[in-house]
Scaffold this active site. Structure first.
Site, PDB file in Angstrom:
ATOM      1  N   HIS A 208     100.536  67.739  51.091  1.00 42.90           N
ATOM      2  CA  HIS A 208     101.308  66.827  50.237  1.00 42.90           C
ATOM      3  C   HIS A 208     102.293  65.936  50.984  1.00 42.90           C
ATOM      4  O   HIS A 208     102.896  65.051  50.397  1.00 42.90           O
ATOM      5  CB  HIS A 208     102.079  67.622  49.172  1.00 42.90           C
ATOM      6  CG  HIS A 208     103.286  68.321  49.729  1.00 42.90           C
ATOM      7  ND1 HIS A 208     103.204  69.548  50.327  1.00 42.90           N
ATOM      8  CD2 HIS A 208     104.582  67.948  49.793  1.00 42.90           C
ATOM      9  CE1 HIS A 208     104.404  69.913  50.735  1.00 42.90           C
ATOM     10  NE2 HIS A 208     105.268  68.964  50.432  1.00 42.90           N
TER      11      HIS A 208
HETATM   12  C1  UD1 Z   1     109.069  66.502  47.639  1.00 44.00           C
HETATM   13  C2  UD1 Z   1     109.981  66.590  48.860  1.00 44.00           C
HETATM   14  C3  UD1 Z   1     109.297  67.418  49.939  1.00 44.00           C
HETATM   15  C4  UD1 Z   1     108.848  68.766  49.400  1.00 44.00           C
HETATM   16  C5  UD1 Z   1     108.000  68.561  48.148  1.00 44.00           C
HETATM   17  C6  UD1 Z   1     107.616  69.896  47.552  1.00 44.00           C
HETATM   18  C7  UD1 Z   1     111.394  64.610  49.222  1.00 44.00           C
HETATM   19  C8  UD1 Z   1     111.599  63.417  50.048  1.00 44.00           C
HETATM   20  N1  UD1 Z   1     110.244  65.275  49.426  1.00 44.00           N
HETATM   21  O1  UD1 Z   1     107.899  65.805  48.021  1.00 44.00           O
HETATM   22  O2  UD1 Z   1     110.203  67.636  50.989  1.00 44.00           O
HETATM   23  O3  UD1 Z   1     108.112  69.449  50.391  1.00 44.00           O
HETATM   24  O4  UD1 Z   1     108.746  67.801  47.192  1.00 44.00           O
HETATM   25  O5  UD1 Z   1     106.562  69.753  46.631  1.00 44.00           O
HETATM   26  O6  UD1 Z   1     112.241  64.956  48.426  1.00 44.00           O
HETATM   27  N2  UD1 Z   1     104.498  63.520  41.309  1.00 44.00           N
HETATM   28  C9  UD1 Z   1     103.907  63.783  40.098  1.00 44.00           C
HETATM   29  N3  UD1 Z   1     104.453  64.785  39.334  1.00 44.00           N
HETATM   30  C10 UD1 Z   1     105.536  65.514  39.717  1.00 44.00           C
HETATM   31  C11 UD1 Z   1     106.135  65.213  40.944  1.00 44.00           C
HETATM   32  C12 UD1 Z   1     105.601  64.220  41.736  1.00 44.00           C
HETATM   33  O7  UD1 Z   1     102.932  63.161  39.713  1.00 44.00           O
HETATM   34  O8  UD1 Z   1     105.958  66.408  38.976  1.00 44.00           O
HETATM   35  C13 UD1 Z   1     103.888  62.459  42.168  1.00 44.00           C
HETATM   36  C14 UD1 Z   1     104.405  61.091  41.888  1.00 44.00           C
HETATM   37  O9  UD1 Z   1     103.374  60.201  42.091  1.00 44.00           O
HETATM   38  C15 UD1 Z   1     105.460  60.903  42.973  1.00 44.00           C
HETATM   39  C16 UD1 Z   1     104.861  61.657  44.134  1.00 44.00           C
HETATM   40  O10 UD1 Z   1     104.191  62.767  43.530  1.00 44.00           O
HETATM   41  O11 UD1 Z   1     105.685  59.561  43.269  1.00 44.00           O
HETATM   42  C17 UD1 Z   1     105.840  62.134  45.138  1.00 44.00           C
HETATM   43  O12 UD1 Z   1     106.859  62.921  44.548  1.00 44.00           O
HETATM   44  P1  UD1 Z   1     108.278  63.094  45.263  1.00 44.00           P
HETATM   45  O13 UD1 Z   1     109.138  63.944  44.423  1.00 44.00           O
HETATM   46  O14 UD1 Z   1     108.807  61.793  45.732  1.00 44.00           O
HETATM   47  O15 UD1 Z   1     107.954  63.829  46.613  1.00 44.00           O
HETATM   48  P2  UD1 Z   1     107.000  65.055  46.974  1.00 44.00           P
HETATM   49  O16 UD1 Z   1     105.840  64.509  47.704  1.00 44.00           O
HETATM   50  O17 UD1 Z   1     106.732  65.911  45.790  1.00 44.00           O
END
Ligand code: UD1
Length: 354
Positions: A203
């Protein structure tokens, strides 16, 4: 004494579960400084499988507030969290703000508290990848430099803080994710027994946001000697769909797994392939070897102990690690404490306030 616990992303729910349980134990012990905890959820993770499932399975107290910030550009979401958390601190007046790990929610919680002169406790402090291209690295460094209590999982983390001139308020307590595995492993939901398999997760931005890199890693997974089960983070699924990347028959994509199912899958896995920080440690807690598809790891003691290989996105290096990964592991060293990190953290918080 009152603490405000700030969470937002999946791994933080696991860590918060340990702290909430330790607070309960602390209060039941009749300690002279009982602790009242309020949990603030930033809403960084919002899909039920990424959030509510963890609260339900791990019996984490419901958050008193969910800011519902959701996804977006890093500055946008971190800024929105900062403004929201500030209001909650003003309203709730905690004695401590507790933050975990290295996500945008971690930094926003710490920064909001620092601006209001509320002391900060950082759990899983001192981790470094030394790559400032990772958003997590910026979040960790900044949080550590404004925290008042810094709880380290390992000696390497404590030593790193000392190299950065941070020696006050630093406590080596062990890793709360180890506490979590010890507590929840009896409740693990084990998949149907059958074929051998490797458990994978992917991820990190550096892997998912570069389609060539993503395709290389997924392609190498397809050549694993045992089938690969890959619970998919929604962002990874989106990137696979956008890039029209075809998965090999050997790789089975799954919905994200809630905590107890993840433990069950780990228990039965032959080995692990991941870019997650938490899963590298959990593999070790379950005595499994881990192939880490990143350029570096914060959990360097796992590499030194010979249980983790950092191979980047190099398909040949990933393939070369498979035979190594299939070998059994014995006599693991004790790297992350004794499973009482949560209690030690809570006691220290009470001592500092009482
Ligand atoms: C975040 C953390 C990472 C951690 C991870 C655990 C940051 C910078 N990164 O990464 O350190 O290892 O969480 O999982 O804070 N999305 C969904 N549904 C959700 C959440 C996310 O669809 O419930 C998708 C969205 O498209 C979003 C993307 O995932 O834009 C990224 O989500 P984001 O919270 O920015 O970062 P993670 O990759 O989850």
């Amino acid at each position: 004494m009152k603490i405000l616990t700030v969470v937002g992303a999946r791994p933080q729910f696991i860590k918060a579960a340990v702290i909430s349980r330790a607070i309960l134990q602390h209060n039941q012990s009749g300690h002279s400084t009982p602790i009242e905890e309020e949990i603030l959820h930033t809403g960084q993770h919002y899909d039920p499988a990424m959030s509510q499932a963890f609260f339900d399975q791990m019996e984490i107290p419901e958050p008193v507030i969910n800011l519902n910030i959701g996804s977006g550009l890093h500055g946008q979401v971190t800024g929105a969290m900062l403004a929201g958390i500030e209001q909650e601190i003003l309203k709730r007046r905690p004695d401590w703000v507790v933050v975990f790990g290295d996500t945008n929610s971690t930094l926003a919680g710490a920064l909001a508290a620092a601006k209001l002169h509320v002391p900060i406790a950082h759990v899983e402090s001192g981790m470094r990848s030394f790559s400032r291209k990772m958003p997590e690295e910026i979040n960790r460094i900044l949080t550590d430099h404004i925290a008042d209590l810094l709880f380290c999982s390992s000696e390497a983390a404590r030593d790193q803080l000392a190299r950065e001139g941070i020696t006050q308020g630093v406590h080596l307590v062990g890793d709360v994710m180890f506490d979590a595995v010890l507590f929840y492993r009896d409740r693990a939901i084990v998949p149907d027994r059958g074929e051998q398999y490797a458990l994978a997760s992917l991820h990190r931005a550096e892997n998912t946001d570069d389609p060539i890199r993503l395709e290389k890693i997924l392609g190498a997974m397809g050549q694993s000697p045992v089938p690969v089960r890959l619970p998919l983070h929604p962002r990874t699924r989106k990137m696979i769909d956008q890039g029209s990347i075809a998965l090999s028959d050997n790789v089975t994509a799954m919905e994200p797994l809630p905590y107890l199912s993840m433990l069950g899958h780990l228990q039965e896995a032959a080995f692990v392939i991941t870019d997650s920080g938490g899963l590298q440690k959990e593999a070790y807690f379950y005595g499994k070897r881990c192939i880490t598809v990143r350029e570096q790891t914060e959990w360097t003691e796992l590499v030194t102990a010979g249980v983790n290989r950092v191979v980047g996105a190099d398909a040949a290096a990933i393939r070369a690690a498979f035979d190594w990964a299939l070998q059994p592991l014995n006599d693991l060293p004790e790297l992350y404490g004794r499973g009482d990190a949560g209690l030690r953290i809570v006691r220290r918080l009470a001592e500092k306030t009482g």
